[in-house]
Scaffold this motif. Structure first.
Motif, PDB file in Angstrom:
ATOM      1  N   GLY A 160       0.791  -1.221   0.000  1.00 50.79           N
ATOM      2  CA  GLY A 160       0.000   0.000   0.000  1.00 50.79           C
ATOM      3  C   GLY A 160       0.826   1.274   0.000  1.00 50.79           C
ATOM      4  N   TRP A 161       0.107   2.402   0.045  1.00 50.30           N
ATOM      5  CA  TRP A 161       0.744   3.716  -0.067  1.00 50.30           C
ATOM      6  C   TRP A 161       1.539   4.096   1.168  1.00 50.30           C
ATOM      7  CZ3 TRP A 161       1.012   4.991  -4.806  1.00 50.30           C
ATOM      8  CH2 TRP A 161      -0.019   4.672  -5.688  1.00 50.30           C
ATOM      9  N   SER A 162       1.232   3.484   2.293  1.00 45.61           N
ATOM     10  CA  SER A 162       1.945   3.851   3.525  1.00 45.61           C
ATOM     11  C   SER A 162       3.418   3.476   3.470  1.00 45.61           C
ATOM     12  CB  SER A 162       1.288   3.180   4.738  1.00 45.61           C
ATOM     13  OG  SER A 162       1.370   1.771   4.638  1.00 45.61           O
ATOM     14  N   ALA A 188      17.172   9.577  -7.441  1.00 50.09           N
ATOM     15  CA  ALA A 188      15.929  10.232  -7.037  1.00 50.09           C
ATOM     16  C   ALA A 188      15.666  10.116  -5.539  1.00 50.09           C
ATOM     17  CB  ALA A 188      14.754   9.645  -7.816  1.00 50.09           C
ATOM     18  N   GLY A 189      16.550   9.495  -4.811  1.00 43.33           N
ATOM     19  CA  GLY A 189      16.379   9.368  -3.364  1.00 43.33           C
ATOM     20  C   GLY A 189      16.438   7.933  -2.904  1.00 43.33           C
ATOM     21  N   GLY A 190      16.507   7.758  -1.591  1.00 45.00           N
ATOM     22  CA  GLY A 190      16.580   6.420  -1.007  1.00 45.00           C
ATOM     23  C   GLY A 190      15.206   5.768  -0.934  1.00 45.00           C
ATOM     24  N   PHE A 191      15.107   4.747  -0.104  1.00 46.67           N
ATOM     25  CA  PHE A 191      13.867   3.992   0.035  1.00 46.67           C
ATOM     26  C   PHE A 191      13.267   4.213   1.415  1.00 46.67           C
ATOM     27  CE2 PHE A 191      16.726   0.904  -2.379  1.00 46.67           C
ATOM     28  CZ  PHE A 191      16.413   1.455  -3.607  1.00 46.67           C
ATOM     29  N   ASP A 192      11.954   4.403   1.456  1.00 50.37           N
ATOM     30  CA  ASP A 192      11.251   4.357   2.738  1.00 50.37           C
ATOM     31  C   ASP A 192      11.006   2.913   3.161  1.00 50.37           C
ATOM     32  OD1 ASP A 192      10.916   7.215   2.991  1.00 50.37           O
ATOM     33  OD2 ASP A 192       9.426   7.064   1.391  1.00 50.37           O
ATOM     34  N   CYS A 234      12.312   1.052  -8.274  1.00 53.06           N
ATOM     35  CA  CYS A 234      12.034   1.928  -7.149  1.00 53.06           C
ATOM     36  C   CYS A 234      11.135   3.070  -7.590  1.00 53.06           C
ATOM     37  CB  CYS A 234      13.323   2.455  -6.526  1.00 53.06           C
ATOM     38  SG  CYS A 234      14.459   3.247  -7.668  1.00 53.06           S
ATOM     39  N   GLY A 235      10.355   3.585  -6.643  1.00 51.57           N
ATOM     40  CA  GLY A 235       9.456   4.670  -6.962  1.00 51.57           C
ATOM     41  C   GLY A 235       8.428   4.898  -5.875  1.00 51.57           C
ATOM     42  N   SER A 236       7.654   5.977  -6.042  1.00 53.42           N
ATOM     43  CA  SER A 236       6.660   6.372  -5.047  1.00 53.42           C
ATOM     44  C   SER A 236       5.230   6.115  -5.496  1.00 53.42           C
ATOM     45  CB  SER A 236       6.828   7.869  -4.725  1.00 53.42           C
ATOM     46  OG  SER A 236       8.128   8.143  -4.234  1.00 53.42           O
ATOM     47  N   ASP A 237       5.052   5.705  -6.749  1.00 53.60           N
ATOM     48  CA  ASP A 237       3.709   5.485  -7.280  1.00 53.60           C
ATOM     49  C   ASP A 237       3.483   3.999  -7.561  1.00 53.60           C
ATOM     50  OD1 ASP A 237       3.196   8.252  -7.224  1.00 53.60           O
ATOM     51  OD2 ASP A 237       4.265   8.495  -9.118  1.00 53.60           O
ATOM     52  N   GLU A 238       2.458   3.675  -8.366  1.00 55.30           N
ATOM     53  CA  GLU A 238       2.227   2.276  -8.708  1.00 55.30           C
ATOM     54  C   GLU A 238       3.172   1.796  -9.797  1.00 55.30           C
ATOM     55  OE1 GLU A 238      -1.796   1.058  -9.451  1.00 55.30           O
ATOM     56  OE2 GLU A 238      -2.007   0.672  -7.307  1.00 55.30           O
ATOM     57  N   SER A 239       3.675   2.719 -10.599  1.00 52.48           N
ATOM     58  CA  SER A 239       4.715   2.403 -11.569  1.00 52.48           C
ATOM     59  C   SER A 239       6.028   2.961 -11.048  1.00 52.48           C
ATOM     60  CB  SER A 239       4.391   3.007 -12.938  1.00 52.48           C
ATOM     61  OG  SER A 239       3.257   2.396 -13.499  1.00 52.48           O
ATOM     62  N   PRO A 240       7.118   2.230 -11.197  1.00 46.91           N
ATOM     63  CA  PRO A 240       8.393   2.708 -10.655  1.00 46.91           C
ATOM     64  C   PRO A 240       8.938   3.894 -11.438  1.00 46.91           C
ATOM     65  CG  PRO A 240       8.701   0.691 -11.914  1.00 46.91           C
ATOM     66  CD  PRO A 240       7.230   0.903 -11.826  1.00 46.91           C
TER      67      PRO A 240
END
Length: 307
Positions: free
Chosen positions: A125-127, A200-204, A145-151
């Protein structure tokens, strides 16, 4: 709606039969699989040999019959690294369709990474924020890697556990020299891509999928599969390092007796652990959470979205 997902991987042919409903997760109804080890049926020219072709045609035809018997209204059939990279891929695909009536779609490596990422995003999920997803297959390593549903970015590297075992450990238990040579070669190849992936940044949230990662997590003390998919399973970097040191000196038959290791994959566990160790070190990850969903679920979810 009952759908079959037929996955021809570098290690295993796997038919997953699921019941798909709008607004609900796909529910597994039946599974049928067989170790094909196509990555090890490539000849010196890089072609799938006759034995590999015969095994593939037989399995696909059997999977077609099973899917029909289980009531599937549709079968989504695809192949990954071993077929994708074979110099006779077109001939193999034509043979399979002619003999079984099943048309296999070959997934590009980046598409494989994208669909696996989709499955992981839907599971957590988004969390989870910015996701980093790693998948070690028989023929390739996928990273996305990415913040959306597509990397935002994804890549596929020829660092699968089966491929590396065939190329680097031809006699079974590796010598110290073979082990060290593979370890450094893997790290160099991953490091070439690490910068662009992390720009683009690290991973949460860092996540691992695939049988290799699941087996390594189990060897490191994670819960067995019998406890179900909702138990949180982690692969910790320090624990992996200790497991790797043990595995690299074990004969294959002893590795096959370890918890979570299937007999048909035991011979490639060392190479898989080398890749996992390099990933966690080069991306500075203290641990990876194991996701039960991966490529097959990603393919199904995208099809489900379009229903």
């Amino acid at each position: 709606m009952r759908i079959g997902v037929l996955d021809i991987g570098s290690n295993t042919g796997h038919l997953l039969v699921v019941d798909a409903y709008r607004g609900a997760p796909p529910l597994p109804a039946y599974t049928y699989k067989e170790p094909l080890r196509l990555a090890e049926h490539l000849d010196e020219q890089g072609a799938v040999d006759e034995r590999g072709r015969k095994a593939l045609v037989r399995f696909v035809d059997e999977a077609r019959v099973v899917a029909a018997e289980k009531g599937c209204s549709e079968v989504i059939a695809f192949a990954t690294s071993a077929v994708r990279d074979a110099v006779n891929a077109d001939d193999v695909l034509s043979l399979v369709e002619r003999e079984s009536g099943v048309a296999l779609q070959v997934l590009p490596g980046e598409e494989e990474a994208r669909l696996t990422f989709l499955a992981v995003r839907r599971w957590f999920g988004w969390s989870s924020g910015r996701l980093g997803v790693f998948d070690i297959g028989g023929g390739s390593l996928e990273i996305a890697c990415g913040s959306d549903e597509s990397p935002d970015v994804c890549t596929s590297l020829p660092l699968g556990a089966g491929r590396l075992t065939r190329e680097w450990f031809p006699t079974g238990v590796p010598t110290d020299e073979q082990y060290e040579a593979l370890r450094l070669a893997v790290r160099q190849r991953i490091a070439e891509q690490a910068g662009s992936l992390m720009r683009a940044g690290g991973f949460d949230h860092a996540v691992a999928t695939s049988k290799t990662f699941r087996s390594l997590a189990r060897l490191s003390g994670a819960a067995p599969s019998e406890q179900g998919p909702y138990v949180r399973r982690m692969l910790e970097r320090d624990a992996l390092a200790a497991v790797l040191e043990e595995l690299r000196r074990m004969p294959v038959d002893e590795i096959a007796m370890q918890p979570g290791v299937s007999a048909n994959r035991a011979h490639q566990m060392v190479a898989g652990a080398v890749v996992a160790d390099a990933v966690m070190d080069l991306f500075d990850l203290g641990g990876l959470e194991v996701c039960p969903w991966a490529l097959r679920e990603g393919v199904l979810l995208e099809r489900h979205d379009h229903m």
